[in-house]
Design a protein around this motif. Sequence first.
Motif, PDB file in Angstrom:
ATOM      1  N   LYS A   5       6.586   5.128  -0.313  1.00  0.00           N
ATOM      2  CA  LYS A   5       5.388   5.572  -1.355  1.00  0.00           C
ATOM      3  C   LYS A   5       4.126   4.882  -0.841  1.00  0.00           C
ATOM      4  O   LYS A   5       2.962   5.628  -1.071  1.00  0.00           O
ATOM      5  CB  LYS A   5       5.712   4.751  -2.856  1.00  0.00           C
ATOM      6  N   GLU A   8       2.558   7.007   2.580  1.00  0.00           N
ATOM      7  CA  GLU A   8       2.143   8.490   1.962  1.00  0.00           C
ATOM      8  C   GLU A   8       0.754   8.848   2.357  1.00  0.00           C
ATOM      9  O   GLU A   8       0.494   9.710   2.891  1.00  0.00           O
ATOM     10  CB  GLU A   8       2.037   8.511   0.459  1.00  0.00           C
ATOM     11  N   VAL A  15      -7.923  12.782   1.702  1.00  0.00           N
ATOM     12  CA  VAL A  15      -7.439  13.176   0.284  1.00  0.00           C
ATOM     13  C   VAL A  15      -8.343  13.858  -0.743  1.00  0.00           C
ATOM     14  O   VAL A  15      -9.548  13.651  -0.305  1.00  0.00           O
ATOM     15  CB  VAL A  15      -6.699  11.680  -0.426  1.00  0.00           C
ATOM     16  N   TYR A  17      -9.149  13.391  -4.470  1.00  0.00           N
ATOM     17  CA  TYR A  17      -9.104  12.735  -5.795  1.00  0.00           C
ATOM     18  C   TYR A  17      -9.446  13.554  -6.811  1.00  0.00           C
ATOM     19  O   TYR A  17     -10.605  14.196  -6.824  1.00  0.00           O
ATOM     20  CB  TYR A  17     -10.096  11.248  -5.758  1.00  0.00           C
ATOM     21  N   THR A  56      -2.708   1.201  -4.801  1.00  0.00           N
ATOM     22  CA  THR A  56      -1.767   2.011  -4.032  1.00  0.00           C
ATOM     23  C   THR A  56      -0.700   2.684  -5.056  1.00  0.00           C
ATOM     24  O   THR A  56      -0.205   3.719  -4.875  1.00  0.00           O
ATOM     25  CB  THR A  56      -1.143   1.256  -2.840  1.00  0.00           C
ATOM     26  N   THR A  60      -0.528   8.328  -6.734  1.00  0.00           N
ATOM     27  CA  THR A  60       0.156   9.319  -7.187  1.00  0.00           C
ATOM     28  C   THR A  60       0.111   9.740  -8.400  1.00  0.00           C
ATOM     29  O   THR A  60      -0.155  10.900  -9.007  1.00  0.00           O
ATOM     30  CB  THR A  60       1.622   9.402  -6.653  1.00  0.00           C
ATOM     31  N   GLU A  61       0.331   8.635  -9.438  1.00  0.00           N
ATOM     32  CA  GLU A  61       0.328   8.745 -10.580  1.00  0.00           C
ATOM     33  C   GLU A  61      -1.130   9.679 -11.373  1.00  0.00           C
ATOM     34  O   GLU A  61      -1.097  10.325 -12.276  1.00  0.00           O
ATOM     35  CB  GLU A  61       0.555   7.418 -11.483  1.00  0.00           C
ATOM     36  N   ARG A  65      -4.143  13.209  -4.059  1.00  0.00           N
ATOM     37  CA  ARG A  65      -2.976  13.990  -2.950  1.00  0.00           C
ATOM     38  C   ARG A  65      -3.569  14.381  -1.746  1.00  0.00           C
ATOM     39  O   ARG A  65      -4.691  13.945  -1.411  1.00  0.00           O
ATOM     40  CB  ARG A  65      -2.979  15.403  -3.916  1.00  0.00           C
ATOM     41  N   SER A  66      -2.688  14.597  -0.876  1.00  0.00           N
ATOM     42  CA  SER A  66      -3.413  15.192   0.317  1.00  0.00           C
ATOM     43  C   SER A  66      -3.910  16.383   0.337  1.00  0.00           C
ATOM     44  O   SER A  66      -3.999  17.361  -0.621  1.00  0.00           O
ATOM     45  CB  SER A  66      -2.044  15.140   1.510  1.00  0.00           C
TER      46      SER A  66
END
Length: 169
Positions: A5, A8, A15, A17, A56, A60-61, A65-66
Amino acid sequence: MTKSKKSEFRPNDYVVYPAHGVGQIVSIDKEEIAGIPLELFVISFEKDKMTLRVPTNKATEIGMRSLSSPDVIEKALTTLKGKARVKRAMWSRRAQEYEQKINSGDLISIAEVVRDLHRNDEQREQSYSERQLYEAALERLTREVAAVAGGDEVAAAKQVDEVLLSRAA
């Protein structure tokens, strides 16, 4: 917390956001906030002169994302070529939906907003709020296209522009 996690996202990664678009992870810091030790991604949004600290374990939540893969970029550009879909709802309701799509961080949804709000020279003028939403969506789309292609925003803007101009009016 699992090790996978955390790894990542790494420093220097670009990234997306959801509420702010493309940023770059500057570092991963450990800070104590209200007596609780936290590990934070420090993300810089250079164009907006803004730095964001994201725990961190929440990244993801919240939808961080990438960058999109080249085929998602391709799909987004194909979306731009489509015919604008404008619902017959009141502007305030539509504006709210557009805003949600822009802040979703989903590139295809953002491309839909650009497609739906794009105007040719012959078409009626946009209202101030339409223009604001259009420009916000266009900027998010262009920045991600640029970041995936290696960072040339001028070339990305030109590419997006050409797709919009080529589509059937």
